[in-house]
Design a protein around this motif. Structure first.
Motif: not given
Lengths: 186, 142
Positions: A1-5, A151-155
């Motif tokens: 579920x990480x924001x990678x790629x 990703x949500x936490x970073x946003x």
């Protein structure tokens, strides 16, 4: 579920920057419904959601020619812009509400509690709208938008632990306010 | 990695009743625990999934054709043949100006200039004084 790629929108953005109408259309088909859904669930207002979506994409068009690959993913950027616009509107509402106390709207169960279709949908929407904005944002990003926790936490500029706390509190509050509908969530 | 039953229940409360939507780092452990304790944990997941299904009912919104039309109209346009020609011509003019400027600088460097800086300053000071005295001699008409 990480924001990678790599960014799945990169090629389309390049096309948009060149003024390729097919790329514009594809990008809108892919991303506009997500931005609209995000804004609708954050604001609980169809007209305002449309305004936010429009402003978000107008800003995206300005960025398209100078978009630098390798930075934030375009979808993340869209979410950030749309959320900022939503919060601008929520702040204005709060200012208006402080100046003019709103009418009390009963979002509880109707006397004849058998809700179906649109009524049920409105109840859920009202319960979501009644949450504190940060709890609602966490739920909309993770549940409805399908973003990963990182990703949500970073946003939201919070830690994953803080995000989990917002999600947990928000979901518990929703469960309590929709308890009478539990049988309809089968 | 190990996971307690309480942590499993907490994750279900946070991320919902579908383990596939939980953070990747805990999914495998959670599935192993689910296999070990199906009776207790399937109830936990079912309870969380009921709220998930209610949340799915919160209306989204589809884009109407007017909004799509406005966004398509406002999107960057392809460069026309005329604009491409103008851009090319602009670049050519720019190069020409740069080349001329280079020649002019070269010519100026090649010219003999005042060897005494003070003499150059005195010329400027004299001109300025002359202008000033002319202005003082001829007051502006009212």
């Amino acid at each position: 579920m990480a924001a990678e790629g790599s960014d799945p929108d990169e090629a389309l953005l390049t096309g948009v920057g060149r003024g390729d109408p097919a790329a514009v259309r594809q990008l809108l088909d892919r991303r506009l419904p997500r931005v609209l859904a995000l804004a609708r669930r954050m604001l609980n207002d169809a007209g305002e959601a449309e305004d936010v979506a429009q402003e978000t994409f107008l800003r995206a068009w300005k960025q398209a020619r100078s978009w630098r690959p390798g930075g934030a993913k375009f979808d993340t950027w869209l979410h950030r812009v749309a959320l900022n616009l939503c919060y601008d509107r929520l702040r204005k509402r709060r200012d208006v509400a402080m100046a003019e106390p709103p009418e009390q709207v009963d979002t509880g169960p109707a006397p004849d509690a058998g809700l179906l279709g649109a009524d049920l949908s409105r109840r859920v929407e009202a319960a979501l709208a009644a949450l504190p904005a940060r709890q609602r944002e966490a739920i909309v990003l993770c549940h409805h938008q399908g973003l990963g926790n990182i990703e949500a936490a970073a946003l939201m500029s919070v830690s994953v632990e803080a995000l989990e706390s917002l999600l947990g509190r928000g979901r518990r509050a929703l469960k309590a306010s929709l308890a009478d509908l539990a049988g309809q969530g089968r | 990695m190990t996971m307690s039953l309480d942590r499993f229940a907490e994750l279900a409360e946070i991320y919902g009743g579908d383990v596939a939507r939980w953070p990747e780092a805990v999914r495998e452990t959670a599935r192993a625990l689910l296999v070990a304790e199906p009776a207790r944990l399937e109830v936990v997941l079912a309870d969380a999934a009921r709220l998930d299904r209610l949340l799915d009912l919160a209306p989204a919104q589809s884009a109407d054709s007017a909004l799509l039309g406005r966004l398509i109209a406002a999107a960057p346009q392809p460069a026309s043949a005329a604009r491409r020609w103008l851009a090319g011509a602009g670049a050519a003019v720019g190069l020409g100006v740069a080349a001329l400027a280079g020649v002019a600088v070269g010519v100026m460097i090649g010219q003999p200039g005042p060897t005494d800086p003070q003499s150059a300053q005195s010329v400027i000071a004299t001109d300025f004084t002359a202008d000033l005295s002319e202005a003082l001699e001829e007051p502006a008409a009212l």
